[in-house]
Design a protein around this motif. Structure first.
Motif, PDB file in Angstrom:
ATOM      1  N   LEU A 311      84.182 -41.958 -19.627  1.00 40.22           N
ATOM      2  CA  LEU A 311      84.092 -41.142 -20.246  1.00 40.22           C
ATOM      3  C   LEU A 311      83.339 -41.741 -21.633  1.00 40.22           C
ATOM      4  O   LEU A 311      83.606 -40.637 -22.776  1.00 40.22           O
ATOM      5  N   ALA A 312      83.205 -43.077 -21.573  1.00 45.81           N
ATOM      6  CA  ALA A 312      82.312 -43.326 -23.129  1.00 45.81           C
ATOM      7  C   ALA A 312      81.322 -42.736 -23.044  1.00 45.81           C
ATOM      8  O   ALA A 312      81.165 -42.701 -24.967  1.00 45.81           O
ATOM      9  N   GLY A 313      80.825 -41.889 -22.524  1.00 51.31           N
ATOM     10  CA  GLY A 313      79.333 -41.070 -23.126  1.00 51.31           C
ATOM     11  C   GLY A 313      79.620 -40.110 -23.310  1.00 51.31           C
ATOM     12  O   GLY A 313      78.962 -39.224 -23.436  1.00 51.31           O
ATOM     13  N   VAL A 314      81.173 -39.496 -23.369  1.00 46.85           N
ATOM     14  CA  VAL A 314      81.185 -38.503 -23.868  1.00 46.85           C
ATOM     15  C   VAL A 314      82.016 -37.639 -25.488  1.00 46.85           C
ATOM     16  O   VAL A 314      82.628 -39.194 -25.972  1.00 46.85           O
ATOM     17  N   PHE A 315      81.484 -37.051 -26.083  1.00 48.46           N
ATOM     18  CA  PHE A 315      81.395 -37.088 -28.089  1.00 48.46           C
ATOM     19  C   PHE A 315      82.053 -35.893 -28.470  1.00 48.46           C
ATOM     20  O   PHE A 315      81.848 -34.927 -27.373  1.00 48.46           O
TER      21      PHE A 315
END
Length: 754
Positions: A311-315
């Protein structure tokens, strides 16, 4: 006694050498016999007697290997003979010993051959002077250093621009500027007293950067699928849809879900933080260090799933969500917004430009999903939208909506609508439709419920349109309220026999009685008086219908509003020229029909209807809406006569609108019962029941209209809509604090005796 030491400077030299210094390391010269060396003999040595010849000098003895070795050892010091002054030994050079012949015993102590060798004089260290650095040497060193530095720079530039340019360009994809839109706060829609009917609250868009889900960026071959499996239960979306959005690496911005609540945002943030903490453990850090090493050196080709945060690319992006505090109150008028936050119905759609404001945007550099604060960026703030203040009275709207909802259910009807209008300024105080919908949850509404039927439905008005025919007859002076009309049953015109709604013998009615008893036959007879010929009468009636606003839009510019249908008089062929006078063969919307009665209540002056009272700009400045355009339709006396004739409909026992009577108030109104055109087939099926009136009739203040489509339990307008009119009008008069009427209704005669 020993001979005293001669001064070093005697006989013009030192030690009889003629002033020459002895060479260091050279053997001292032999002294001729009988000549003094200038130095006293060593203590303990035998001296020749005076007058005796000196003993021949023996050749120097060859030193033993042990002594030679000792002499060659660095730092070895000769020990002075016993009884000899060490300082004298240091000053006297030692003569080399002659080699002793073989077989000859060594000399005894005291003999001349036992004399120690003189030590060479020691040179005292001379102080060194200060030498200046050579500037040419310094320049050469600096030149060499700078050349090396510039060579390194040049080599690095070649590496960056030529050798590693492709790799650096690929790395730049993970560190670039992102343009994020900033949604402007949507303006509010309020009732006339400032209570919000539609407003905006904080919400969050869940977004993602698909480029951060590639195998190269995450080390996982199925990062989109893993992220979708985690997000789907929280967002309530299919994981296949989420995974498909994440499988678009060329798109650096993807909105996964719009307008989510703070609770959803917090769930995702907590889950993301937990995974980030797990991926930052010591074991995972050790795995990351092994990624760049070869397998032979113990390196790794990928990380364990536990060491990667999918989920590092979820904002999340701050945005707004449209909410409707009163749920379905005035929903058909106010409208709703779609998933993009744009108006999709009602006033939300009509005033989309004013309500939406102007979106802004922010640009910032990110690396690995994190903001790079030193990389700069730009910010263009959003401009909030304009607020709308409606003419709708929230309490009256509630009463109208409740009344029509109950009656539609009781009548088993398809739908119905109620409109309340101020007769003086044309402002709409209420516009209610049933069935309605809740704009906070559109999933429960059918498409047919999302519109505003009061403005979008075109229906044949029936007997309520007889008011316009009577207005044309009175205003042109062709008849008066007490003109005698004989009403046969039926009336044959052409090849059509026209009838009234009830079977009757011949009626003898006044013109007021024709309106009160809602006679179709009597209305046809009255309309024929408008011209010498039927086409001329048709033209006159058409002109009055147009002046009342039939066949054109009301002026609200509401999305999907119908202008109704009114053919030109040349097209009134066959039976249409006889049916239009009593409300068949033309169509209107509910607001058009309401405006006709408001025109009569306003003394014959039509005021363009309005639903917006004013706007409030983002800077807080309030601007009232322009007053509706006014136009005179009929004379004031005509309007007064028509009002009295309409009172007979309600107050006279032969009238059809008795159920609309309100104690204490004079009420003027008209019932309507018309065959209904089925929009699916285009043919007649069912009925349209209606009642429209205003009160107080002596000092008109408001007009209320009620229309019910395709009822099952009854179909007469007075029966179904009369009670709705009464309920809504009573509540409105009390809410507006309108005083009761100060006089009785005139009760115009409706019949005459032949």
């Amino acid at each position: 006694m020993s001979t005293p030491r001669q001064p070093s400077g005697a006989n013009g030299g030192s030690g009889g050498n003629g002033g020459r210094r002895p060479v260091k390391g050279a053997a001292p010269r032999p002294v001729p016999r009988g000549q003094s060396t200038g130095k006293p003999p060593a203590a303990g040595r035998a001296q020749p007697a005076k007058g005796q010849p000196a003993r021949a000098k023996q050749p120097p003895a060859k030193p033993s290997p042990a002594k030679q070795s000792q002499a060659r050892q660095p730092g070895a010091k000769a020990q002075p003979a016993a009884g000899r002054d060490p300082r004298a030994a240091a000053r006297t050079p030692r003569t080399p010993q002659q080699r002793r012949p073989e077989g000859r015993p060594p000399a005894r102590a005291g003999q001349a051959g036992d004399r120690p060798r003189p030590r060479p004089p020691q040179r005292r260290p001379q102080p060194r002077g200060i030498r200046l650095a050579d500037p040419r040497r310094r320049l050469r060193v600096i030149t060499i250093v700078l050349s090396v530095v510039f060579s390194i720079f040049a080599g690095r530039l070649v590496q960056l621009q030529l050798l590693d340019s492709d790799a650096l360009a690929a790395d730049a994809n993970t560190n670039r500027y992102l343009n994020i839109p900033i949604t402007a706060e949507r303006g509010s829609i309020t009732s006339s007293d400032g209570v919000a009917l539609a407003t905006t609250v904080d919400a969050y868009d869940i977004t993602a950067d698909p480029a951060m889900f590639t195998p190269e960026a995450t080390g996982l071959p199925d990062a989109p699928e893993q992220a979708a499996a985690l997000l789907a239960p929280i967002l309530g979306l299919p994981k296949e849809r989420i995974a498909a959005d994440l499988h678009t690496p060329k798109a650096r911005y993807k909105r996964l879900a719009a307008q989510q609540t703070p609770d959803v945002k917090n769930q995702i943030s907590d889950l993301k933080s937990s995974l980030e903490k797990q991926a930052g453990s010591r074991g995972c850090q050790a795995q990351k260090r092994l990624l760049n090493k070869s397998v032979e050196d113990g390196g790794r080709t990928r990380l364990d799933n536990e060491c990667v945060n999918p989920l590092a690319g979820v904002f999340n992006r701050d945005t707004q969500k449209r909410v409707y505090p009163s749920d379905g109150l005035a929903a058909n008028l106010v409208g709703f917004v779609n998933a993009e936050g744009e108006g999709a119905g009602g006033l939300e759609q009509q005033y989309q430009h004013e309500l939406s404001g102007k979106d802004g945007h922010s640009s910032y550099a990110q690396a690995g999903g994190r903001l790079v604060p030193t990389a700069g960026g730009s910010l263009e703030p959003a401009v909030p939208g304009t607020d709308l203040r409606l003419t709708v009275n929230r309490d009256i709207q509630w009463a109208a909506q409740r009344a029509i909802t109950d009656q539609v259910a009781n009548a088993g009807a398809e739908k119905g609508y109620v409109i309340v209008q101020d007769v003086k300024n044309g402002q709409v105080l209420a516009m209610a439709s049933s069935p309605g919908f809740n704009p906070n949850d559109l999933s429960t509404a059918r498409n047919s419920q999302l519109g505003n039927a009061a403005l979008q439905d075109a229906y044949e008005p029936g007997s309520t349109a007889k008011l316009m025919t009577m207005a044309a007859v009175l205003d042109t002076g062709k008849a008066t309220w007490d003109t005698k009309v004989t009403v046969p049953y039926p009336l044959v015109r052409g090849d059509v026999a026209f009838k009234d709604d009830v079977l009757h013998d011949t009626w003898y009615l006044t013109l007021a009685g024709v309106l009160a008893k809602s006679s179709n036959i009597g209305t046809i007879e009255a309309a024929q008086t408008l011209g010498a010929t039927q086409p001329e009468a048709n033209r006159v009636l058409y002109d009055y219908l147009r002046k009342f606003g039939i066949g054109e839009h009301t002026g609200l510019d509401f999305p999907g509003e119908t202008a109704g249908l009114l053919d030109k008089p040349e097209d009134w062929k066959a039976s249409k020229q006889y049916t239009i006078p009593f409300g068949q063969g033309l169509s209107v919307n509910a607001l058009q029909a309401t405006s006709v009665f408001s025109t009569i209540a306003n003394g014959g002056v039509r005021v363009t209807p309005s639903v917006v009272q004013g706007t409030t700009a983002p800077d807080g400045r309030y601007t009232p809406a322009a007053q509706g355009a006014q136009s005179r339709v009929v004379g004031e006396q005509t309007a007064k006569t028509l009002t009295e004739m309409l009172e007979s409909v309600v107050s006279d026992e032969q009238g059809t609108g008795g159920k609309a009577a309100i104690p204490g108030y004079r009420v003027a109104g008209k019932t309507g019962t018309a065959n209904r055109v089925d929009p699916k087939t285009g043919g007649y099926r069912g009925y349209t029941a209606s009642f429209i009136g205003f009160a107080p009739a002596d000092q008109p203040r408001v007009t209320v209209s009620c229309v019910i489509q395709d009822p099952v339990n009854g179909h007469f307008g007075g029966q179904l809509c009369g009670p709705v009119f009464k309920q809504v009008m009573e509540f409105t008069l009390k809410t507006l604090q309108v005083p009761p009427s100060g006089s009785e209704a005139p009760n115009l005669p409706v019949e005459w005796k032949p």
